[in-house]
Write an enzyme that holds these catalytic residues in place. Structure first.
Site, PDB file in Angstrom:
ATOM      1  N   LYS A  22      39.631  13.220   4.951  1.00 36.35           N
ATOM      2  CA  LYS A  22      39.714  14.686   4.827  1.00 36.35           C
ATOM      3  C   LYS A  22      39.100  15.212   3.461  1.00 36.35           C
ATOM      4  O   LYS A  22      38.389  16.266   3.358  1.00 36.35           O
ATOM      5  CB  LYS A  22      41.242  14.977   4.701  1.00 36.35           C
ATOM      6  N   ASN A  23      39.043  14.491   2.413  1.00 39.37           N
ATOM      7  CA  ASN A  23      38.769  15.270   0.996  1.00 39.37           C
ATOM      8  C   ASN A  23      37.043  14.860   0.905  1.00 39.37           C
ATOM      9  O   ASN A  23      36.587  15.206  -0.165  1.00 39.37           O
ATOM     10  CB  ASN A  23      39.618  14.274  -0.100  1.00 39.37           C
ATOM     11  N   CYS A 120      50.346  25.094  -6.290  1.00 37.40           N
ATOM     12  CA  CYS A 120      50.981  24.337  -4.953  1.00 37.40           C
ATOM     13  C   CYS A 120      52.250  23.343  -5.495  1.00 37.40           C
ATOM     14  O   CYS A 120      52.647  23.458  -6.644  1.00 37.40           O
ATOM     15  CB  CYS A 120      50.045  23.699  -4.181  1.00 37.40           C
ATOM     16  N   ARG A 125      47.721  23.419 -10.664  1.00 37.30           N
ATOM     17  CA  ARG A 125      46.250  23.065 -10.314  1.00 37.30           C
ATOM     18  C   ARG A 125      45.264  24.506 -10.658  1.00 37.30           C
ATOM     19  O   ARG A 125      44.863  25.200  -9.741  1.00 37.30           O
ATOM     20  CB  ARG A 125      46.364  22.993  -8.843  1.00 37.30           C
ATOM     21  N   ASP A 311      46.962   9.984  -5.169  1.00 38.91           N
ATOM     22  CA  ASP A 311      47.422  10.278  -3.752  1.00 38.91           C
ATOM     23  C   ASP A 311      47.933   9.418  -2.997  1.00 38.91           C
ATOM     24  O   ASP A 311      48.375   9.293  -1.837  1.00 38.91           O
ATOM     25  CB  ASP A 311      46.133  10.665  -2.674  1.00 38.91           C
ATOM     26  N   ARG A 403      48.319  18.320   8.096  1.00 41.13           N
ATOM     27  CA  ARG A 403      47.403  18.853   7.104  1.00 41.13           C
ATOM     28  C   ARG A 403      46.297  17.679   6.731  1.00 41.13           C
ATOM     29  O   ARG A 403      45.225  17.746   6.508  1.00 41.13           O
ATOM     30  CB  ARG A 403      47.876  19.307   5.634  1.00 41.13           C
TER      31      ARG A 403
HETATM   32  C1  EPZ Z   1      41.310  16.565  -5.282  1.00 43.13           C
HETATM   33  O1  EPZ Z   1      42.126  17.733  -5.750  1.00 43.13           O
HETATM   34  C2  EPZ Z   1      41.826  16.028  -3.981  1.00 43.13           C
HETATM   35  N1  EPZ Z   1      41.756  17.223  -3.148  1.00 43.13           N
HETATM   36  C3  EPZ Z   1      43.393  15.838  -4.311  1.00 43.13           C
HETATM   37  O2  EPZ Z   1      43.929  15.530  -3.129  1.00 43.13           O
HETATM   38  C4  EPZ Z   1      43.567  14.746  -5.408  1.00 43.13           C
HETATM   39  O3  EPZ Z   1      44.866  14.486  -5.562  1.00 43.13           O
HETATM   40  C5  EPZ Z   1      42.909  15.150  -6.494  1.00 43.13           C
HETATM   41  O4  EPZ Z   1      41.534  15.615  -6.338  1.00 43.13           O
HETATM   42  C6  EPZ Z   1      42.926  14.258  -7.739  1.00 43.13           C
HETATM   43  O5  EPZ Z   1      42.134  12.952  -7.087  1.00 43.13           O
HETATM   44  C7  EPZ Z   1      40.570  17.547  -2.366  1.00 43.13           C
HETATM   45  O6  EPZ Z   1      39.773  16.541  -2.655  1.00 43.13           O
HETATM   46  C8  EPZ Z   1      40.617  18.409  -1.372  1.00 43.13           C
HETATM   47  P1  EPZ Z   1      41.208  17.724  -9.745  1.00 43.13           P
HETATM   48  P2  EPZ Z   1      41.452  18.602  -7.070  1.00 43.13           P
HETATM   49  O7  EPZ Z   1      40.351  18.867  -9.798  1.00 43.13           O
HETATM   50  O8  EPZ Z   1      39.980  18.718  -6.718  1.00 43.13           O
HETATM   51  C9  EPZ Z   1      43.534  19.719 -13.239  1.00 43.13           C
HETATM   52  C10 EPZ Z   1      45.606  15.141  -1.308  1.00 43.13           C
HETATM   53  O9  EPZ Z   1      46.553  14.912  -1.166  1.00 43.13           O
HETATM   54  N2  EPZ Z   1      42.489  20.659 -13.400  1.00 43.13           N
HETATM   55  O10 EPZ Z   1      40.714  16.305  -9.710  1.00 43.13           O
HETATM   56  O11 EPZ Z   1      42.241  19.881  -6.911  1.00 43.13           O
HETATM   57  C11 EPZ Z   1      44.431  19.509 -12.320  1.00 43.13           C
HETATM   58  O12 EPZ Z   1      45.561  20.641 -12.319  1.00 43.13           O
HETATM   59  C12 EPZ Z   1      45.002  16.125  -2.379  1.00 43.13           C
HETATM   60  O13 EPZ Z   1      44.771  14.959  -0.260  1.00 43.13           O
HETATM   61  C13 EPZ Z   1      42.098  21.737 -14.169  1.00 43.13           C
HETATM   62  O14 EPZ Z   1      43.267  21.693 -15.014  1.00 43.13           O
HETATM   63  O15 EPZ Z   1      42.049  17.697  -8.123  1.00 43.13           O
HETATM   64  C14 EPZ Z   1      44.919  18.272 -12.103  1.00 43.13           C
HETATM   65  O16 EPZ Z   1      46.315  18.220 -12.978  1.00 43.13           O
HETATM   66  C15 EPZ Z   1      46.256  16.323  -3.230  1.00 43.13           C
HETATM   67  N3  EPZ Z   1      41.430  22.630 -14.069  1.00 43.13           N
HETATM   68  C16 EPZ Z   1      43.680  17.452 -12.620  1.00 43.13           C
HETATM   69  O17 EPZ Z   1      42.919  18.337 -13.479  1.00 43.13           O
HETATM   70  C17 EPZ Z   1      40.440  22.847 -13.069  1.00 43.13           C
HETATM   71  O18 EPZ Z   1      39.813  23.548 -12.999  1.00 43.13           O
HETATM   72  C18 EPZ Z   1      42.727  16.766 -11.443  1.00 43.13           C
HETATM   73  O19 EPZ Z   1      42.727  17.852 -10.393  1.00 43.13           O
HETATM   74  C19 EPZ Z   1      40.631  21.787 -12.022  1.00 43.13           C
HETATM   75  C20 EPZ Z   1      41.657  20.756 -12.183  1.00 43.13           C
END
Ligand code: EPZ
Length: 424
Positions: A22-23, A120, A125, A311, A403
Site C-alpha cells: 500500500k505504502n 489522525c 501528523r 507499522d 484500508r
Molecule cells: C508513512 O507515513 C507511512 N504511510 C506510515 O504508514 C508510516 O507509519 C510512516 O511513514 C513512518 O514509517 C504511507 O507511506 C502512506 P512520516 P508518513 O512523514 O509519511 C512527523 C500505515 O499504517 N512529521 O515518516 O505520514 C510525523 O508526525 C501508515 O501504513 C512531521 O513532523 O510518516 C511523524 O511523527 C501509518 N512533519 C514522523 O515525522 C512532516 O511534515 C514520521 O512521519 C512530516 C512528518
C-alpha cells in the site's frame, strides 16, 4: 456495521500470498501527475486507500482504467488532461497520503491547492517538512481556510536546491523527490528516509526518465529533467503485510509459508522474531515462519528504516503479551500509537504505558472479548490477539482494516483460522 469474529486458540498452518505494498502504490499513483504519458502499475493491492487515491486523481482529471481485484491488479493511469489542481478536504481527510499529489502538481503545473490532511488517531501528523522543502525550491505557500495554496511564481519552475530534513519523513522524502524530478537544476535531500517504498518509487521515476541517485540512503540526489515519460512498473511486495502474517504464525505457535516475497526488507523484524524463538527460513518462493510454543521476551524500539518499523509495533505488542517474562516496547515515531493497549488489556494482557514506552508482562493466555479498532495497525494487532486468545473475540470498526489489508479474513481462513466477517 461489520465485525470480525474470531474463535482463537488454533495454531495456523498454510500458505499466504503477499500483496503489493500500500505504502508503495500510493506514491506511485501520485507520480502519474508528473507525465502526460500512460503509467501502468502492476500488483496494485485491492484496498480502500487505493480507491481513495483513485478518486482523488480522477477528481484532478487523471483517467484510470483497470479493476481492483484480490491477488493484484493492473491499473492504467493517464494524466494528459489535468483539469483541476485542487485536492478537496472530503477526500484528503480520509487519507493523509493525498498530500503526495502536492509535489507532482507543483512540479508539472506550477500550482496546487491541497487540503491540510488534519491529524489522525496515531498523532497530529503535520506536513510542515513537506511545505518547507517546497518553499526552499521556490514555491510560495499560503495556508488558508484549511488548505495549502501553493504556487511557483518566479522562474515558472521549481528550483533545485539542498534540503536537509529536520526529522526523517517518508512522505516528505517522497513528495520532494517527485517535485525535484522536473525542477530546474539539481536537488540534494539529506536526512532522507530510506524505506523500501522510497526505493521502489525512485526506481519507477528513473524508468520514466528521472535522474536520481542515492535512493535507499539518507542522501538522495535528483537532477531535474524537462519531462518524464510513461512507464510499466510492478509494485514491490508489502513488507508490513509480510511482518503481520509472520507474527500471526508466531502468536499461534503455527507455521505459515509467505509466498511471493522475500525477507530482505525485514531484517529488524526477522531478528526480533528469531530472538523470540521463531524459526524463519528464506526460499526462492518466499519465507517459511514457524512460531515457538512460548515466546521469549524481546525489547523493541521503533525507528526509521532499517530500524524496527513503527507499522509493526502494535502487532509485535500483541505477540509479546504471551512471553516468558516482560518486553519493553518504545514508540519513537508517532506520539499516540498505543491505542491498541487498552483493548489488549481488556483481553487479559498486562501492559503498562509510561510516555512512549509500554511494559508488556507476559500472561499465560489471552481471553476473547469484544474490542474496538482505532487505526489500521492497531486493528490488525487485535485480530492477531484474537487468533491466540481463548474463546471469541469480536473486532468492531473494521473499516480501518480494509484500508490496508487485502482479503485478511480469506488469507487467515486459508491457514485454518476460525475467523469471519459478519454484518450486524
Ligand atoms: C508513512 O507515513 C507511512 N504511510 C506510515 O504508514 C508510516 O507509519 C510512516 O511513514 C513512518 O514509517 C504511507 O507511506 C502512506 P512520516 P508518513 O512523514 O509519511 C512527523 C500505515 O499504517 N512529521 O515518516 O505520514 C510525523 O508526525 C501508515 O501504513 C512531521 O513532523 O510518516 C511523524 O511523527 C501509518 N512533519 C514522523 O515525522 C512532516 O511534515 C514520521 O512521519 C512530516 C512528518
Amino acid at each position: 456495521m461489520e465485525y470480525i469474529v474470531i474463535r482463537g486458540g488454533k495454531s495456523l498452518s498454510g500458505k499466504i500470498p503477499i500483496s503489493g505494498a500500500k505504502n508503495a502504490a500510493l506514491p506511485l499513483m501520485a507520480a502519474t501527475l508528473l507525465t502526460k504519458q500512460e503509467m501502468v502499475l502492476q500488483n496494485v493491492p485491492a484496498l480502500d486507500d487505493i480507491v481513495s487515491m483513485e478518486n482523488l486523481l480522477r477528481g484532478l482529471g487523471t483517467e484510470i482504467s483497470g479493476k481492483l481485484r484480490i491477488g493484484g491488479s493492473t491499473l492504467k493511469l493517464i494524466s494528459d488532461d489535468i483539469t483541476d489542481t485542487e485536492a478537496p478536504y472530503e477526500l484528503v481527510r480520509k487519507m493523509r497520503a493525498s498530500v503526495l499529489v502536492l509535489g507532482p502538481l507543483l512540479a508539472r503545473f506550477g500550482n496546487a491547492r491541497v487540503s491540510l490532511p488534519g491529524g489522525c488517531a496515531i498523532g497530529n501528523r503535520p506536513v510542515d517538512i513537506h511545505l518547507s522543502g517546497l518553499e526552499q525550491m521556490g514555491a510560495t505557500i499560503e495556508l488558508k481556510d484549511g488548505y495549502i495554496d501553493a504556487k511557483v511564481l518566479r522562474h515558472k519552475k521549481l528550483q533545485g536546491t539542498h534540503i536537509a530534513f529536520p526529522t526523517v519523513s517518508v512522505g516528505a522524502t517522497e513528495n520532494l523527490m517527485m517535485a525535484a524530478t522536473l525542477a530546474e537544476g539539481e536537488t540534494e535531500l539529506t536526512n532522507a528516509a530510506r524505506e523500501p517504498e522510497i526505493i521502489d518509487l525512485a526506481n519507477c521515476l528513473i524508468s520514466m526518465g528521472a535522474k536520481i541517485k542515492g535512493h535507499g540512503t539518507d542522501t538522495i540526489n535528483i537532477e531535474g529533467v524537462e519531462k518524464l515519460n510513461g512507464v510499466d512498473h510492478r509494485v514491490v511486495s508489502d513488507r508490513i503485510e509480510i511482518g503481520t502474517y509472520a507474527i500471526a504464525a508466531c502468536i499461534t505457535g503455527g507455521s505459515i509459508d509467505l509466498t511471493g516475497c522475500d525477507g530482505s526488507f525485514l531484517k529488524s523484524l526477522i531478528d526480533a522474531l528469531r530472538g523470540s524463538g521463531a524459526l524463519i527460513d528464506q526460499y526462492d518462493w518466499g519465507l517459511r515462519v514457524k512460531g515457538p510454543t512460548r515466546p521469549k521476551a524481546i525489547d523493541i524500539m521503533t525507528d526509521p528504516y532499517p530500524g524496527f518499523p513503527t507499522d509493526l509495533q502494535a502487532q509485535m505488542m500483541a505477540y509479546m503479551t504471551g512471553v516468558n517474562g516482560a518486553s519493553m516496547i518504545t514508540e519513537t515515531i508517532f506520539e499516540n500509537r498505543f491505542m491498541h493497549v487498552p483493548e489488549l488489556n481488556r483481553m487479559g494482557a498486562d501492559i503498562n504505558v509510561h510516555n512512549s514506552t509500554a511494559l508488556v508482562r507476559g500472561v499465560s493466555k489471552l481471553k476473547g472479548a469484544p474490542v474496538m479498532a482505532t487505526d489500521l495497525r492497531a486493528s490488525v494487532s487485535l485480530v492477531l490477539a484474537g487468533l491466540a486468545a481463548e474463546g471469541e473475540t469480536i473486532v468492531s470498526r473494521i473499516y480501518h482494516l480494509d484500508r490496508g489489508y487485502e482479503n485478511l479474513v480469506g488469507k487467515l481462513n486459508e491457514c485454518g483460522a476460525d475467523i469471519k466477517r459478519v454484518r450486524s
